[in-house]
Every structure is written in C-alpha cells, then in structure tokens.
Design a protein around this motif. Structure first.
Motif, PDB file in Angstrom:
ATOM      1  N   LEU A 189       0.838  -1.194   0.000  1.00  0.00           N
ATOM      2  CA  LEU A 189       0.000   0.000   0.000  1.00  0.00           C
ATOM      3  C   LEU A 189       0.875   1.247   0.000  1.00  0.00           C
ATOM      4  O   LEU A 189       1.677   1.456   0.916  1.00  0.00           O
ATOM      5  CB  LEU A 189      -0.941   0.007   1.206  1.00  0.00           C
ATOM      6  CG  LEU A 189      -2.002  -1.102   1.201  1.00  0.00           C
ATOM      7  CD1 LEU A 189      -2.804  -1.071   2.488  1.00  0.00           C
ATOM      8  CD2 LEU A 189      -2.919  -0.992  -0.021  1.00  0.00           C
ATOM      9  N   VAL A 190       0.715   2.055  -1.031  1.00  0.00           N
ATOM     10  CA  VAL A 190       1.492   3.282  -1.209  1.00  0.00           C
ATOM     11  C   VAL A 190       0.540   4.470  -1.079  1.00  0.00           C
ATOM     12  O   VAL A 190      -0.499   4.510  -1.741  1.00  0.00           O
ATOM     13  CB  VAL A 190       2.178   3.298  -2.585  1.00  0.00           C
ATOM     14  CG1 VAL A 190       2.916   4.616  -2.807  1.00  0.00           C
ATOM     15  CG2 VAL A 190       3.141   2.119  -2.703  1.00  0.00           C
ATOM     16  N   CYS A 191       0.909   5.423  -0.244  1.00  0.00           N
ATOM     17  CA  CYS A 191       0.034   6.571   0.030  1.00  0.00           C
ATOM     18  C   CYS A 191       0.668   7.882  -0.412  1.00  0.00           C
ATOM     19  O   CYS A 191       1.655   8.331   0.196  1.00  0.00           O
ATOM     20  CB  CYS A 191      -0.278   6.664   1.515  1.00  0.00           C
ATOM     21  SG  CYS A 191      -1.378   5.385   2.130  1.00  0.00           S
ATOM     22  N   PRO A 192       0.117   8.516  -1.433  1.00  0.00           N
ATOM     23  CA  PRO A 192       0.439   9.912  -1.696  1.00  0.00           C
ATOM     24  C   PRO A 192      -0.452  10.798  -0.833  1.00  0.00           C
ATOM     25  O   PRO A 192      -1.215  10.298   0.003  1.00  0.00           O
ATOM     26  CB  PRO A 192       0.108  10.067  -3.179  1.00  0.00           C
ATOM     27  CG  PRO A 192      -1.008   9.084  -3.391  1.00  0.00           C
ATOM     28  CD  PRO A 192      -0.802   7.954  -2.416  1.00  0.00           C
ATOM     29  N   GLY A 193      -0.360  12.111  -1.027  1.00  0.00           N
ATOM     30  CA  GLY A 193      -1.233  13.004  -0.280  1.00  0.00           C
ATOM     31  C   GLY A 193      -0.900  13.085   1.186  1.00  0.00           C
ATOM     32  O   GLY A 193      -1.759  13.416   2.008  1.00  0.00           O
ATOM     33  N   VAL A 194       0.343  12.755   1.549  1.00  0.00           N
ATOM     34  CA  VAL A 194       0.770  12.799   2.950  1.00  0.00           C
ATOM     35  C   VAL A 194       1.379  14.176   3.221  1.00  0.00           C
ATOM     36  O   VAL A 194       2.201  14.657   2.442  1.00  0.00           O
ATOM     37  CB  VAL A 194       1.792  11.682   3.241  1.00  0.00           C
ATOM     38  CG1 VAL A 194       2.319  11.782   4.657  1.00  0.00           C
ATOM     39  CG2 VAL A 194       1.148  10.317   2.999  1.00  0.00           C
ATOM     40  N   ARG A 195       0.983  14.789   4.314  1.00  0.00           N
ATOM     41  CA  ARG A 195       1.451  16.128   4.646  1.00  0.00           C
ATOM     42  C   ARG A 195       1.808  16.222   6.130  1.00  0.00           C
ATOM     43  O   ARG A 195       0.955  15.947   6.984  1.00  0.00           O
ATOM     44  CB  ARG A 195       0.375  17.177   4.333  1.00  0.00           C
ATOM     45  CG  ARG A 195       0.090  17.342   2.844  1.00  0.00           C
ATOM     46  CD  ARG A 195       1.255  18.028   2.148  1.00  0.00           C
ATOM     47  NE  ARG A 195       0.989  18.296   0.740  1.00  0.00           N
ATOM     48  CZ  ARG A 195       1.349  17.488  -0.255  1.00  0.00           C
ATOM     49  NH1 ARG A 195       1.963  16.348   0.017  1.00  0.00           N
ATOM     50  NH2 ARG A 195       1.102  17.806  -1.510  1.00  0.00           N
ATOM     51  N   PRO A 196       3.052  16.595   6.471  1.00  0.00           N
ATOM     52  CA  PRO A 196       3.383  16.829   7.880  1.00  0.00           C
ATOM     53  C   PRO A 196       2.516  17.932   8.465  1.00  0.00           C
ATOM     54  O   PRO A 196       1.967  18.769   7.735  1.00  0.00           O
ATOM     55  CB  PRO A 196       4.858  17.263   7.823  1.00  0.00           C
ATOM     56  CG  PRO A 196       5.360  16.748   6.517  1.00  0.00           C
ATOM     57  CD  PRO A 196       4.196  16.792   5.575  1.00  0.00           C
ATOM     58  N   ARG A 220       4.602   2.542   1.974  1.00  0.00           N
ATOM     59  CA  ARG A 220       5.406   3.617   1.395  1.00  0.00           C
ATOM     60  C   ARG A 220       4.567   4.894   1.374  1.00  0.00           C
ATOM     61  O   ARG A 220       3.351   4.846   1.172  1.00  0.00           O
ATOM     62  CB  ARG A 220       5.825   3.288  -0.044  1.00  0.00           C
ATOM     63  CG  ARG A 220       6.628   1.997  -0.210  1.00  0.00           C
ATOM     64  CD  ARG A 220       8.095   2.200   0.145  1.00  0.00           C
ATOM     65  NE  ARG A 220       8.893   1.032  -0.224  1.00  0.00           N
ATOM     66  CZ  ARG A 220       9.100  -0.025   0.559  1.00  0.00           C
ATOM     67  NH1 ARG A 220       8.525  -0.066   1.750  1.00  0.00           N
ATOM     68  NH2 ARG A 220       9.852  -1.027   0.150  1.00  0.00           N
ATOM     69  N   LEU A 221       5.242   6.023   1.542  1.00  0.00           N
ATOM     70  CA  LEU A 221       4.594   7.330   1.483  1.00  0.00           C
ATOM     71  C   LEU A 221       5.217   8.139   0.360  1.00  0.00           C
ATOM     72  O   LEU A 221       6.448   8.166   0.226  1.00  0.00           O
ATOM     73  CB  LEU A 221       4.776   8.091   2.799  1.00  0.00           C
ATOM     74  CG  LEU A 221       4.413   7.367   4.095  1.00  0.00           C
ATOM     75  CD1 LEU A 221       4.690   8.272   5.289  1.00  0.00           C
ATOM     76  CD2 LEU A 221       2.943   6.932   4.080  1.00  0.00           C
ATOM     77  N   VAL A 222       4.394   8.788  -0.432  1.00  0.00           N
ATOM     78  CA  VAL A 222       4.878   9.692  -1.469  1.00  0.00           C
ATOM     79  C   VAL A 222       4.747  11.114  -0.919  1.00  0.00           C
ATOM     80  O   VAL A 222       3.637  11.596  -0.683  1.00  0.00           O
ATOM     81  CB  VAL A 222       4.081   9.541  -2.777  1.00  0.00           C
ATOM     82  CG1 VAL A 222       4.618  10.504  -3.834  1.00  0.00           C
ATOM     83  CG2 VAL A 222       4.140   8.099  -3.277  1.00  0.00           C
ATOM     84  N   ILE A 223       5.888  11.763  -0.693  1.00  0.00           N
ATOM     85  CA  ILE A 223       5.901  13.093  -0.080  1.00  0.00           C
ATOM     86  C   ILE A 223       6.782  14.001  -0.924  1.00  0.00           C
ATOM     87  O   ILE A 223       7.994  13.770  -1.040  1.00  0.00           O
ATOM     88  CB  ILE A 223       6.426  13.040   1.366  1.00  0.00           C
ATOM     89  CG1 ILE A 223       5.654  12.000   2.191  1.00  0.00           C
ATOM     90  CG2 ILE A 223       6.314  14.421   2.021  1.00  0.00           C
ATOM     91  CD1 ILE A 223       6.183  11.824   3.597  1.00  0.00           C
TER      92      ILE A 223
END
Length: 248
Positions: A189-196, A220-223
C-alpha cells in the motif's frame, strides 16, 4: 500498524518516495543531487514525457529505487504494450489504474513480466491506482457519478487489483487502514497526499501526517512539496524519517 519492514535508518528512508515533479531532466538531476539521502524517487508523467527513460538510467546508476508512476489507463492491448515496454526498464514500482478492469489488469501483469524477462531484469511490482487523492467524495459522487461511498469504492478497486494478481495499490492515507485490514499484510500500500503537520494541503483532499499514515498500515509514502519546497530539504526529509521511526 504494518510491521513487515525493519526499523533501521535505511529501511525508514526506503519508506519515503520523493517525486521528481519537475519539467526537465536537468532539474531532476539537480534535485537528486540536493537530496543524496533520498533512496526512493518517483518519476511521473511530466518528467517521463519530457526526458524519456534516460532519467531512469541516471537513477539506476546512482543506486536509487524507482517508482515509475505513469498511471496507465487504456484498452487492455494498449496497456499491455506499455507495460511490456516499461518492464524492461528495471524499475521497482509501476502504476496502472484499477479502472482498467480485470482483463486489463491481468494483461498488464503478464506483459510487464514478459518485458522484464526479455531484458533480463526483475519485473517491477505493479500497483493499482484506486482513487486519485485530488478527488473528493463530492466529486466522485456528483461529477463522476460513482454510486459508492469513496472509501468503499477505493476498497473495491484495491480488491480488484489483488484478485487480478497485482502487488498492491495506491490509496489516500484516509483509506489505508481499511485496505490493510481487508487486503492483508502482503499487499503493498502506497500513500500519496501525505502532509506533515503545518504543511499546505494544496490539491490533496484526503491527507494525514506521515506518522498517522504509517500507523494506519501504509508501506510507502509519497511526499513531495513538504520536502522539495522546504527551505532546508535535507532537514525536512530527516524530520519525516524521525517521525516514521517513532511509530514503526
């Protein structure tokens, strides 16, 4: 929480994919050189159309992992042809839209393996786009006329990908917990749209912080902009690594 990955600094860095959302290969190389600590880079449509596979060669020469995010969506024969070609590049991840349907997804999986075998490289893991993170529940219902609630639709797309033999799915952080619970630990599962915390959301409609997304089950995170547009990109990347390390 998905605990299938180790907690070494190297593995934490591997969980962050930084997009090369720039218009030219020269700009991409400059960004890569600015952030030598980044181990996993995303090449999307803009850069790939601009530079072609030469940017992939540059990344491989520098021992980087590659997420080729082309979001392929067409009739099965066309998607299969594109996947066959992409299979020879030696990248790690490749995206197609789950909306290709079962026939198209199975054709993509078979074709990418064929292309990789011809080139003598490992085939990429194909992961399916469920719902773009720029889409809101209202847009899904009123503009696209999808009769399901957004989380349910994302889950159905992920299950279709899993049943078609794909390695995983792309979803927003807000859907990742449900997908992890139902699809199991072996489904990537890969997640974009991640924001600190404190970051501008921009065009992301369904966001969480890196720690929240990892705790929910993301692999995984796409940042992008929170790192690449920061006044100190290396420090921003390190801060996110520390946040992830605290929850894995």
């Amino acid at each position: 929480m998905n605990s299938s990955l180790s907690v070494s600094p190297q593995s934490v860095a591997d969980r962050i994919i930084v997009p090369l959302d720039v218009p030219t290969e020269d700009a991409a190389i400059a960004l890569i050189d600015t952030l030598p600590e980044v181990r996993f880079w995303k090449v999307g449509l803009e850069l790939f159309v601009s530079s072609g596979p030469s940017i992939l060669d540059y990344l491989k020469r520098h021992q980087k992992k590659i997420f080729l995010d082309l979001k392929l969506h067409d009739i099965p024969n066309t998607v299969a042809g594109a996947c066959r070609a992409a299979g020879r590049y030696g990248v790690d991840l490749l995206t197609v839209h789950a909306a290709n349907g079962r026939v198209g997804l199975k054709a993509a999986r078979a074709a990418v393996a064929e292309g990789a075998e011809r080139a003598g490289v490992e085939p990429p893991k194909i992961i399916a786009i469920t719902v773009l993170t720029s889409l809101s529940a209202r847009e899904l219902a009123f503009d696209l006329k999808i009769p399901l609630e957004l989380p349910e639709y994302a889950l159905q797309m992920a299950l279709l990908a899993q049943e078609s033999g794909l390695s995983g799915a792309v979803c927003s952080p807000q859907e990742v917990g449900q997908l992890r619970q139902i699809c199991g630990d072996d489904f990537l599962l890969v997640c974009p749209g991640v924001r600190p915390k404190g970051s501008v959301l921009g065009d992301q409609q369904r966001s969480l912080t890196p720690g929240e997304a990892i705790a929910g089950g993301a692999d995984r995170l796409v940042i992008g902009r929170p790192i690449t547009a920061a006044s100190d990109p290396a420090a921003a990347f390190e801060s996110i690594c520390q946040e992830i390390a605290a929850v894995v």
